[in-house]
Design a protein around this motif. Structure first.
Motif: not given
Length: 147
Positions: A91-94, A103-110, A117-127
């Motif tokens: 997720f380079p643009g996160a 402890d680490v979170c990333a959000i991608v909004r396409n 844009t293919t696939g998801a518009y919104d991606v939320d990742v939590s670690v």
């Protein structure tokens, strides 16, 4: 002949009403009446999110939701030492989330209007790192959707 026609109409009516009642009861008693929720391979879910599964991932548990729009959510465990590198490559643009349950979170909004844009518009990742500072495992949870 008239009795035969009335008999056929009666049989048809009983069968039709029975089928309707059966369908209504089945629909009302189901958690997923349109069969839109299914367990899927986490690789499929990550591809939809625009990423790939990290090396050494274990305990994968992912679900697809396909009513009106498409979305996936899931979780897996991975080596703690590989988390930041995997996030940076996948997720380079996160952006870092303003509020983060892990402890680490990333959000991608396409941009849905962008033709690339293919696939998801919104991606939320939590670690969440497990086992304290000496732990070597990370629990990754994510949600990827088109709405």
């Amino acid at each position: 002949m008239r009795k035969l026609l009335w008999g056929l109409c009666l049989v048809f009516s009983v069968v039709a009403v029975g089928w309707f009642v059966w369908g209504l009861v089945t629909f009302a008693s189901s958690d997923d009446p349109f069969n839109t929720v299914s367990e899927v391979d986490c690789g499929e879910a990550m591809r939809f999110a625009g990423a790939s599964m990290p090396e050494g991932a274990t305990e994968e548990d992912c679900t697809s939701y396909s009513w009106m729009d498409q979305s996936y959510d899931g979780s897996f465990r991975m080596p703690r030492s590989a988390v930041r590198g995997w996030l940076a490559t996948s997720f380079p643009g996160a952006q870092r989330a303003a509020s983060c349950d892990g402890d680490v979170c990333a959000i991608v909004r396409n941009d849905p209007d962008d033709e690339n844009t293919t696939g998801a518009y919104d991606v939320d990742v939590s670690v969440r790192y497990e086992g304290g500072s000496a732990g070597d495992t990370a629990l990754v949870t994510f949600d990827a959707s088109t709405y």
